[in-house]
Design a protein around this motif. Sequence first.
Motif, PDB file in Angstrom:
ATOM      1  N   LYS A 102      21.722  62.319 -24.692  1.00 25.04           N
ATOM      2  CA  LYS A 102      23.068  62.110 -24.141  1.00 25.04           C
ATOM      3  C   LYS A 102      23.024  61.225 -22.905  1.00 25.04           C
ATOM      4  CE  LYS A 102      24.854  66.527 -25.844  1.00 25.04           C
ATOM      5  NZ  LYS A 102      25.377  67.877 -25.474  1.00 25.04           N
ATOM      6  N   GLN A 145      22.500  57.652 -23.997  1.00 27.29           N
ATOM      7  CA  GLN A 145      23.732  57.121 -24.586  1.00 27.29           C
ATOM      8  C   GLN A 145      24.731  56.735 -23.501  1.00 27.29           C
ATOM      9  OE1 GLN A 145      24.822  60.337 -27.175  1.00 27.29           O
ATOM     10  NE2 GLN A 145      23.700  59.527 -28.933  1.00 27.29           N
ATOM     11  N   GLN A 146      24.837  57.550 -22.464  1.00 30.70           N
ATOM     12  CA  GLN A 146      25.726  57.213 -21.360  1.00 30.70           C
ATOM     13  C   GLN A 146      25.262  55.954 -20.639  1.00 30.70           C
ATOM     14  OE1 GLN A 146      25.846  60.701 -18.928  1.00 30.70           O
ATOM     15  NE2 GLN A 146      27.078  61.909 -20.392  1.00 30.70           N
ATOM     16  N   SER A 173      26.074  52.961 -22.701  1.00 30.22           N
ATOM     17  CA  SER A 173      27.490  52.604 -22.558  1.00 30.22           C
ATOM     18  C   SER A 173      27.750  51.887 -21.243  1.00 30.22           C
ATOM     19  CB  SER A 173      28.359  53.865 -22.635  1.00 30.22           C
ATOM     20  OG  SER A 173      28.176  54.518 -23.872  1.00 30.22           O
ATOM     21  N   LYS A 210      19.479  49.571 -26.533  1.00 29.82           N
ATOM     22  CA  LYS A 210      19.623  50.491 -27.660  1.00 29.82           C
ATOM     23  C   LYS A 210      18.291  51.126 -28.039  1.00 29.82           C
ATOM     24  CE  LYS A 210      21.581  50.735 -32.307  1.00 29.82           C
ATOM     25  NZ  LYS A 210      22.216  49.993 -33.420  1.00 29.82           N
ATOM     26  N   VAL A 259      17.835  54.612 -26.670  1.00 25.22           N
ATOM     27  CA  VAL A 259      18.610  55.615 -27.386  1.00 25.22           C
ATOM     28  C   VAL A 259      17.905  55.994 -28.694  1.00 25.22           C
ATOM     29  CG1 VAL A 259      20.817  56.141 -28.505  1.00 25.22           C
ATOM     30  CG2 VAL A 259      20.762  54.854 -26.360  1.00 25.22           C
ATOM     31  N   GLU A 289      16.516  59.598 -29.914  1.00 29.67           N
ATOM     32  CA  GLU A 289      16.931  60.209 -31.183  1.00 29.67           C
ATOM     33  C   GLU A 289      15.721  60.613 -32.024  1.00 29.67           C
ATOM     34  OE1 GLU A 289      19.384  57.242 -32.927  1.00 29.67           O
ATOM     35  OE2 GLU A 289      21.209  57.863 -31.867  1.00 29.67           O
TER      36      GLU A 289
END
Length: 464
Positions: free
Chosen positions: A164, A167-168, A171, A177, A180, A184
């Motif tokens: 999380k 991901q923040q 953004s 990427k 992230v 994952e």
Amino acid sequence: MRLEFAAVALLLIFGLPAPLQAAVPTYTVEEAVALAQAQNPEIAIARKKVQGARGGWVEARSGYLPSLSSSGLYDKRQTQSETNLRQEDYNAILRLDQNLYTGGAVTSQVAIARLNIGKANYELQEIVSRVTMDVRIAFNELLLNRAKVHVREESVRVLDEELKNQQQQLSAGIVGKLNVQRAEVALANERPELFNAQTELKNSYLRLAELFGTDAHPGGQAAPFEISGELQYRPNHPDLNNCLARADANRWVIKARQKDIEIEDRQYVLDRSASRPHVRAFSGYEIYSERDPAVGSEFNYGGVVGINATWNIFDGFATKGRMQATRARRGAAVEALAAARRSVASEVRSAFFDLQQAERVLETETKNVQTADEALEMAKGNFAAGLGTQLDILQAASDVTRTRTTRLSAIYLHNVALARLAHACDSSAEALDFGSNIKDTRNERRGAAQVSDLARPPEKLSQR
């Protein structure tokens, strides 16, 4: 008023929380051992065998006591030509018999029955010792798997928060990427480990319930009981030679095999008694009919007393064959005793070596956990300074989880080896700790502090 009472009753029945409706029992390791000793089916079967052996002794002892029996006969023959014999014939007798000499048969039967009682008790104690070992192993396995579940849950929680966070930051345009995706992958790799730990925990409950002799509820997801305590390491310093001597003197399986030899010795005397005379005294009262009218009246009665002796002069070598078979069984019993001693010694050595290995692994992993913690802190510091990557942090966090899980497994293996060694020596773990008088109190305190840390993953991975 009645409606209010009914409402209160329904509230008490259905409105209470589940834990209050049906309280789940919680056991310590000693309570678990006591419960298994009371309910385990193998122990119950062994106790029934002891009762059966006692019944055999009662049967064998009857050879010393007199026996009282009764018998009777009545028949009517068809009338034959040219005979004055009466058509009806009857008799009834009440008889008391007592053995005077059996060639050692009764004495041997009683001795064999007593030896069988002793053997059954030894086998019962051996089963109790083995079940106690199995319960302690299963108990520690449940503690291990429960701790693993906690470790994996914490690890999943931390990796999920890391995902999380990445991901923040993606953004916000701070990271790419790739960060992230790495988070994952790390989370996806950790979740199957959690599922596996949860399944192993359920299987541990089933194993312990089986040892308790408790039936699992069909379709029930909740465990039928809970256990208290944590997986802990207590140093123990047994001596191999003392363990071997203790096992040879204490193990019930060795004593049971010794009883087998004594039983065959007595069986040889019992077999030999068939070639000797057997003498019995008897007395009684008889009522009988006289078929010949010329001899006297039909109805007769009176007492009877006498001695009955039998002696098998030649039985086709049947007794010789039984004695030969008994000698062979005695030889096999001697071999079985030697094999039992070797097996017990092997159990002791195997458990002793596993205990040594577990202590070495535990010592190594304890240092390794500290090293993994330091490596994780360095990885986080390098990442904050721009000298490292997120992959370094994820790898260091995975190493922390793995090393601490391995340390938990080492504690479990140590406790399992100690339980096996206690069973192999038929002694308590405290009695095997021959080196307790040379322990260092400071090392004990340090070891207790290390044990209290049950391998928790770091709270966060992205501390800056």
